[in-house]
Motif scaffolding. Structure first.
Motif, short mmCIF file in Angstrom:
data_model
loop_
_atom_site.label_atom_id
_atom_site.label_comp_id
_atom_site.label_asym_id
_atom_site.label_seq_id
_atom_site.Cartn_x
_atom_site.Cartn_y
_atom_site.Cartn_z
N SER A 181 0.84 -1.20 0.00
CA SER A 181 0.00 0.00 0.00
C SER A 181 0.88 1.25 0.00
CB SER A 181 -0.94 0.00 1.20
OG SER A 181 -0.23 0.30 2.36
N GLY A 182 0.40 2.29 -0.62
CA GLY A 182 1.17 3.52 -0.71
C GLY A 182 2.21 3.49 -1.81
N LEU A 183 2.22 2.45 -2.61
CA LEU A 183 3.19 2.37 -3.70
C LEU A 183 2.49 2.63 -5.03
CD1 LEU A 183 5.11 -0.90 -2.73
CD2 LEU A 183 5.73 1.45 -2.22
N ASP A 184 3.21 3.26 -5.96
CA ASP A 184 2.63 3.41 -7.29
C ASP A 184 2.76 2.08 -8.05
OD1 ASP A 184 5.18 3.21 -8.57
OD2 ASP A 184 5.54 5.33 -8.13
N ALA A 185 2.16 2.02 -9.22
CA ALA A 185 2.06 0.75 -9.93
C ALA A 185 3.43 0.11 -10.18
CB ALA A 185 1.32 0.95 -11.25
#
Ligand SMILES: Nc1ncnc2c1ncn2[C@@H]1O[C@H](COP(=O)(O)OP(=O)(O)OP(=O)(O)O)[C@@H](O)[C@H]1O
Ligand SMILES: [Mg+2]
Lengths: 279, 450
Positions: A181-185
């Motif tokens: 969570s909190g990460l871009d693709a």
């Protein structure tokens, strides 16, 4: 190696005298990947924190054993040295303590569990070399090691730092609490691949997630669904697929009692929940 | 060596006997007499005095101490903490106010640098040093301790760097006390225009094998002692000084210090004040930014334990335009110890475009420790930037757990968090040996946390 066994039996956990977990059973072998899913506030993080030995999460009943050894009798640091690791949902910052110094200390203690306080740390040169290699692998800038632990890290940097720590400490069992969570693709893909590389076959992984990417790269041998502080259903990879495509409606309907308890817990602490949701 | 106690304490008879023994020029003797007069008239501070409200010295009795007129019971002291693996340009040692050794690199002496025991250097350079002694930027009448020291100072150091001379290597001074010893000292640091220097000064308590006259180690922690001191730093235009004070007495020592710096145009001072020792320490630290664009950075590092009580009153006084001051004090408190920090930024009407900063952070390592922080501003110019703040808090359990979950023991975790707390101020100190000494001292002190 695949014989290491983590067992959780009828685990009840309270926080501030409030019961959260109400009889959790789980059995994990090293080398297996388990997905732990469930709606917000169902107790997933609580299970991880209780496993790791957070003092606020009080075990009121049940057992946790690693190869038959009682983990509940150990403090968090002893559990870490016994081979348990948790990548936290919300890691805290330690201002003024450099990542590299922190990790050198941690790595030494975990690799040499009998080390006494004040005894030597692993040689700086070897440590640096290893750390740099692992950071390269995670495509982290070397500058990262000189920054203070989680201090001013972006959400994504924090999660990557947790994976780096797992890579350095090489635990037997790792709990990954929403490490995606909190990460871009792109970052999710990188994290998922790294976890697969570092962990799969080599560790027992307990992956807590609300998304599918992490599990795509780390297909679970088992999927557990938590609701109201219990694991209400266990299945294979297809159960995980069902949950993120269709949500928890079927689960909630099938287990109304657990659903009522989950609701009760949530009603109890609205502010806490909103903080969770904001993330 | 005999140890017969002197028959007198701090009274007019002993003062006159002391003067008779001094062989000092008349101007100095009369300065001393004036201060003695002030001392005699002033009362001991009580908790009615604004600066002493939180600092109780009722158990302090000057009668328990004797003027340190006799030679000290030892002649050598162990090396200090600040100079491990450091190449020095000079060093001096005193025990119970008396200089026991000093040296200065000859190439500096030939450039006119003076460094060593103030009374000894005064004997040979009285006329040259007279204006610096007469300046008295610390007023003898400030309080009873300032008056006592101004009248009765026996030892102390002098660093004098002439115009344009750059002293590359640090100079070191160590002041030591033995049991029941008294350190009454005046220190002068004078940098003329464009001069540069680094001075490391520290204190220690020693235990002495009286028969052999040898130092046998550090004194039992609680052995009694008294320090009353005045430090005056005077910097000419464009001079640069790094000055480090480490107060590391045993925990039975009363420490009363007045420290003041005055900076002329474009002068820069980096002043590190570390305090670990003493029973009760009352320190006044003041910086006068008297010349345009002068700047001062203060780095305060304190660690208290047991029943130690530290009280710091700081003043950053902006008197000229475009001056900068940046005071950062950090304290960790263990056991039943207590700190009081009262900081003041004062900006005169003329001091436009000044930048003043002050901050005091306290980390409480026990429920029974207490830190009082009182920042203050007094601003009479309108175009200035002044910021201040203070924090006090415990070591957060979440941080301890995080570190423990990575295999650190609770104690290792706390030690790491405490050193991390100090890192911001340690990072500002540009002298590696000082940083290392402080990190070690802090780490050694941290015990079990709850
Ligand atoms: N430290 C705590 N203090 C108070 N309540 C807590 C604490 N930790 C957990 N709880 C409560 O326990 C319940 C379960 O929380 P937990 O964080 O384990 O849920 P979760 O399944 O991880 O949820 P999410 O998917 O939102 O992360 C919630 O009601 C939560 O508010
Ligand atoms: Mg959670």
């Amino acid at each position: 190696m695949a014989t290491d066994l983590l067992t959780i039996t009828d685990l009840h956990v309270s926080v501030d005298d409030k019961p959260i977990l109400r009889g959790v059973n789980l059995r994990m072998q090293r080398g297996e990947t388990h997905a732990l899913m469930g709606p917000n506030g169902s107790g997933k993080s609580t299970l991880g924190l209780a496993l790791m030995g957070h003092p606020k999460y009080v075990v009121t009943q049940g057992a946790i054993e690693l190869n038959g050894v009682d983990l509940l009798a150990m403090e968090a640091d002893a559990r870490a040295r016994a081979g348990i690791f948790m990548a936290f949902q919300r890691p805290v910052a330690i201002p003024g303590v450099k990542m590299a110094d922190f990790l050198r200390h941690a790595t030494t203690n975990v690799r040499f569990p009998d080390r006494k306080e004040g005894e030597q740390l692993i040689p700086m040169k070897d440590f640096r070399k290893e750390l740099r290699a692992k950071m390269d692998h995670l495509r982290m800038d070397v500058e990262f090691a000189r920054r203070y632990v989680n201090d001013g890290f972006s959400g994504g940097e924090m999660k990557r730092a947790e994976i780096l720590q797992m890579a350095m400490l090489q635990p037997k069992f790792a709990i990954l609490d929403e490490t995606d969570s909190g990460l871009d693709a792109d970052a999710v893909r990188l994290a998922s691949e790294s976890i697969a590389e570092i962990g799969r076959n080599n560790m027992g992984l307990l992956i807590i997630t609300h998304h599918d990417k992490l599990l795509e790269h780390n297909p679970p041998d088992f999927t557990h669904v938590m609701l109201g502080g219990r694991i209400v259903e266990t299945g294979g990879v297809e159960l995980a697929a069902e949950l993120y495509s269709q949500g928890y409606d079927r689960i909630r309907r099938t287990y109304p009692e657990a659903e009522a308890e989950n609701r009760a817990m949530l009603d109890h602490d609205e502010p806490q929940l909103s903080a969770v949701e904001r993330e | 060596m005999t140890t017969a106690l002197q028959p007198f304490g701090f009274d007019t008879d002993s003062f006159e006997a002391f003067l008779a023994q001094r062989a000092e020029p008349d101007w100095l003797l009369s300065m001393r007499r004036q201060s003695w007069d002030t001392y005699s008239k002033l009362a001991w501070p009580t908790r009615d005095h604004e600066e002493w409200i939180r600092t109780d010295i009722r158990t302090f009795r000057i009668e328990n101490f004797r003027p340190p007129i006799q030679a000290p019971p030892a002649s050598v002291a162990p090396p200090g903490l600040l100079t491990r693996e450091v190449e020095l340009a000079g060093a001096c040692v005193s025990i119970n106010s008396h200089s026991t050794s000093h040296w200065l690199a000859p190439q500096l002496a030939s450039k006119g640098v003076l460094f060593g025991s103030l009374p000894e250097l005064l004997a040979d350079n009285a006329d040259r040093l007279r204006p610096h002694l007469e300046r008295q930027i610390v007023l003898p009448g400030y309080d009873k301790f300032a008056a006592l020291t101004s009248a009765f100072w026996i030892g102390g150091q002098l660093l004098f760097v002439p115009r344009g001379v750059r002293v590359e290597l640090p100079l070191h001074s160590l002041a030591a006390l033995t049991a029941d010893g008294v350190d009454l000292q005046k220190t002068l640091v004078i940098l003329e225009e464009g001069a540069e220097a680094t001075m490391l000064s520290e204190t220690a308590s020693l235990s002495v094998d009286v028969e052999a006259g040898n130092v046998v180690g550090s004194a039992p922690a609680e052995s009694r002692g008294l320090h009353a001191g005045i430090t005056e730093i005077v910097q000419g235009a464009g001079s640069r000084l790094r000055y480090v004070n480490l107060q590391n007495w045993g925990t039975g020592v009363w420490h009363f210090a007045h420290q003041k710096a005055r900076l002329e145009r474009d002068a820069g001072l980096q002043w590190t004040l570390a305090a670990l020792g003493g029973k009760t320490a009352k320190v006044n630290q003041q910086v006068e930014l008297a010349g345009k664009r002068s700047e001062c950075q203060v780095n305060g590092v304190m660690f208290t334990e047991g029943r130690q009580h530290f009280s710091y009153h700081t003043l950053q006084h902006h008197q000229a335009p475009e001056t900068r001051s940046d005071f950062l004090y950090k304290s960790a408190l263990q056991d039943k110890s207590r700190t009081v920090w009262r900081g003041m930024i004062k900006v005169d009407p003329a001091a436009q475009k000044t930048d003043g900063y002050q901050r005091n952070d306290n980390l409480l390592l026990s429920d029974t420790s207490r830190a009082d922080s009182i920042p203050g501003l007094e601003i009479e110019a309108d175009d200035v930037r002044c910021t201040h703040g203070s924090t006090s808090g415990n070591v957060e359990e979440e941080l301890i757990f995080y570190a423990c979950s990575r295999g650190l023991t609770r104690r290792e975790a706390v030690r790491l968090i405490v050193t991390g707390f100090f890192q911001q101020v340690l990072d500002r100190i540009t002298i590696p040996s000082v940083r290392d000494a402080l990190v070690n001292a802090i780490a050694q002190r941290v015990r079990e946390y709850r």
